[in-house]
Design a protein around this motif. Structure first.
Motif, PDB file in Angstrom:
ATOM      1  N   GLY A 173     -36.685 -19.684  24.186  1.00  0.00           N
ATOM      2  CA  GLY A 173     -35.618 -20.426  24.172  1.00  0.00           C
ATOM      3  C   GLY A 173     -35.856 -22.013  23.856  1.00  0.00           C
ATOM      4  O   GLY A 173     -35.113 -22.837  23.513  1.00  0.00           O
ATOM      5  N   GLY A 174     -37.285 -22.189  23.395  1.00  0.00           N
ATOM      6  CA  GLY A 174     -37.440 -23.450  22.909  1.00  0.00           C
ATOM      7  C   GLY A 174     -37.254 -23.611  21.278  1.00  0.00           C
ATOM      8  O   GLY A 174     -37.578 -22.495  20.733  1.00  0.00           O
ATOM      9  N   ILE A 220     -43.452 -31.779  23.212  1.00  0.00           N
ATOM     10  CA  ILE A 220     -42.807 -30.468  22.535  1.00  0.00           C
ATOM     11  C   ILE A 220     -42.648 -29.472  23.972  1.00  0.00           C
ATOM     12  O   ILE A 220     -43.158 -29.487  24.880  1.00  0.00           O
ATOM     13  CB  ILE A 220     -43.459 -29.869  21.546  1.00  0.00           C
ATOM     14  N   SER A 221     -41.384 -28.653  23.725  1.00  0.00           N
ATOM     15  CA  SER A 221     -41.186 -27.545  24.869  1.00  0.00           C
ATOM     16  C   SER A 221     -42.343 -26.892  25.104  1.00  0.00           C
ATOM     17  O   SER A 221     -42.654 -26.296  26.263  1.00  0.00           O
ATOM     18  CB  SER A 221     -40.109 -26.916  24.438  1.00  0.00           C
ATOM     19  N   VAL A 250     -29.259 -28.898  30.921  1.00  0.00           N
ATOM     20  CA  VAL A 250     -30.172 -29.683  30.090  1.00  0.00           C
ATOM     21  C   VAL A 250     -31.220 -29.043  29.623  1.00  0.00           C
ATOM     22  O   VAL A 250     -32.025 -28.174  30.016  1.00  0.00           O
ATOM     23  CB  VAL A 250     -30.797 -30.801  31.049  1.00  0.00           C
ATOM     24  N   GLY A 251     -31.288 -28.998  28.259  1.00  0.00           N
ATOM     25  CA  GLY A 251     -32.393 -28.129  27.552  1.00  0.00           C
ATOM     26  C   GLY A 251     -33.697 -28.812  27.788  1.00  0.00           C
ATOM     27  O   GLY A 251     -34.057 -29.912  27.757  1.00  0.00           O
ATOM     28  N   VAL A 252     -34.851 -28.025  27.558  1.00  0.00           N
ATOM     29  CA  VAL A 252     -36.159 -28.073  27.756  1.00  0.00           C
ATOM     30  C   VAL A 252     -36.623 -29.225  26.556  1.00  0.00           C
ATOM     31  O   VAL A 252     -37.392 -29.893  26.648  1.00  0.00           O
ATOM     32  CB  VAL A 252     -37.031 -26.990  27.981  1.00  0.00           C
ATOM     33  N   ASP A 253     -35.877 -28.866  25.301  1.00  0.00           N
ATOM     34  CA  ASP A 253     -36.375 -29.625  24.286  1.00  0.00           C
ATOM     35  C   ASP A 253     -35.707 -31.124  24.169  1.00  0.00           C
ATOM     36  O   ASP A 253     -36.615 -31.898  23.847  1.00  0.00           O
ATOM     37  CB  ASP A 253     -35.654 -29.079  22.846  1.00  0.00           C
ATOM     38  N   GLU A 254     -34.812 -31.262  25.114  1.00  0.00           N
ATOM     39  CA  GLU A 254     -34.274 -32.637  25.150  1.00  0.00           C
ATOM     40  C   GLU A 254     -35.231 -33.120  26.095  1.00  0.00           C
ATOM     41  O   GLU A 254     -35.422 -34.469  26.025  1.00  0.00           O
ATOM     42  CB  GLU A 254     -32.863 -32.905  26.224  1.00  0.00           C
ATOM     43  N   THR A 278     -32.601 -28.167  18.730  1.00  0.00           N
ATOM     44  CA  THR A 278     -32.734 -27.563  20.136  1.00  0.00           C
ATOM     45  C   THR A 278     -32.874 -26.157  19.822  1.00  0.00           C
ATOM     46  O   THR A 278     -32.247 -25.713  19.129  1.00  0.00           O
ATOM     47  CB  THR A 278     -31.810 -28.198  21.069  1.00  0.00           C
ATOM     48  N   GLY A 279     -33.237 -25.553  20.873  1.00  0.00           N
ATOM     49  CA  GLY A 279     -32.946 -23.891  21.009  1.00  0.00           C
ATOM     50  C   GLY A 279     -31.687 -23.710  21.015  1.00  0.00           C
ATOM     51  O   GLY A 279     -31.460 -22.602  20.163  1.00  0.00           O
TER      52      GLY A 279
END
Length: 365
Positions: A220-221, A344-345, A332-336, A228-229
């Motif tokens: 999902g990254g 990076i994620s 909240v996305g890991v990429d954020e 973002t993913g």
């Protein structure tokens, strides 16, 4: 009772992301990249979740391949870093591992099997510009002649390379590397080819040849700079959650945490969350990094400690000790978070430490 800091792993989201990779790979088959303990998600559980859909796996090293076999999975496993000792080649032959050979000394090891003829099936790495591993294109004919002399050429599956700048849609380097790879391997059209990392799946018109190698996109990254993913149609697989262990009001002018790095400009409701860099949460995620509680986005304040971090609860006034805080996941996305931490994620997901248990779910709500 242990603290409730947990990484929830959505295995159905993982499978959906693999299906997305397959759809974007076109006619290429997709080998699932599960190195680095399944990008921090647990190599055995990830591999098992994909066992009925993934025809092949890819890992970095032989110990990761052994973990897949220990889980009872029989599909071929590609060793992207090759082997680190001659005896490993024998193990590869017996265990149906496919090492990627990239150096002359590995060919020297291969020569020791000439008398028995028990060569493993293997790939050759071509250095098209990444300049980490691989044979130079100009040397490939000599390498192939050596393999033929050894009698190992019949065990060669094909050629791989790796893109340096596929994450940057404005870089011309991927096209250059693709052209170099095609020219270098054109004399052996019967052999398979593989170049496609996650980012390559999102480059319009990019050839992925016979096998693509989706990695971060499975989890999902995002593999693309500035995206973002979820923006790429990927589902988050890991949701890192930790309990709120106390709340208080920080008075105007008071500071929070080490170094007094954050100063309240007004009376502010604040909570402490039981997660820190000792769990793999990035220390460099500073004030303003998003988190969420009860589906409401909040922000970090001050410095991340080894075991705790502080959050501003102004946007979640009903929050109480014991509530679960999402550090990254569906809200909240890991990429954020990675962007806020200057990384990076990939690093965040693989960095979650052993003291954070993984809880495997069929699907997150």
């Amino acid at each position: 009772m242990p603290r409730q800091t947990t990484a929830y792993i959505d295995l159905e989201a993982l499978r959906n992301n693999y299906r997305t990779a397959c759809a974007r790979a076109g006619s290429a088959a997709a080998m699932a990249v599960v190195k680095a303990d399944g990008y921090g998600h647990g190599i055995a559980q990830v591999a098992l979740a994909l066992a009925d859909v993934a025809p092949k796996y890819a890992v970095a090293c032989i110990e990761e391949a052994e973990a897949i076999r220990a889980a009872g999975i029989s599909q071929p496993v590609v060793l992207l870093q090759g082997v680190h000792a001659c005896d490993d080649l024998g193990d590869c032959e017996r265990r149906h591992f496919e090492p990627v050979l990239h150096s002359e000394h590995q060919l020297d090891w291969l020569a020791r099997f000439e008398r028995s003829g028990d060569f493993p099936r293997f790939w050759l790495k071509i250095n098209t510009g990444m300049n980490r591993l691989g044979f130079r294109p100009d040397d490939l004919h000599a390498v192939m002649a050596r393999l033929e002399k050894l009698g190992a050429d019949s065990r060669l599956l094909g050629f791989v390379s790796h893109f340096a700048c596929a994450d940057d849609s404005n870089s011309p380097m991927t096209a250059t590397q693709t052209t170099t790879f095609e020219a270098a391997t054109s004399s052996w059209p019967e052999l398979m080819r593989s170049v496609g990392n996650s980012a390559a799946h999102f480059i319009p018109g990019q050839p992925l040849f016979d096998w693509s190698r989706p990695g971060i996109m499975l989890y999902g990254g995002s593999p693309i700079i500035g995206k973002t993913g979820p923006e790429l149609g990927l589902e988050p697989v890991m949701s890192l959650e930790a309990p709120l262990i106390t709340t208080r009001v920080v008075k105007a002018g008071e500071t929070v945490g080490y170094g007094g790095a954050w100063i309240a400009d007004q009376d502010t409701p604040m909570g402490m969350v039981a997660v820190g860099y000792g769990d793999g949460y990035p220390r460099h995620a500073g004030t303003g990094t998003p988190a969420a509680i009860g589906g409401r986005r909040i922000r970090l304040i001050g410095r991340v400690s080894m075991d705790m971090l502080a959050v501003d609860l102004s946007d979640a006034p009903a929050a109480r000790a014991g509530d679960s805080v999402e550090l990254w996941g569906r809200t909240v996305g890991v990429d954020e978070v990675a962007s806020c931490a200057g990384t990076i994620s990939y690093e965040l997901l693989t960095g979650i430490t052993r003291r954070v248990p993984r809880n495997y779910l069929k699907h997150l709500a």
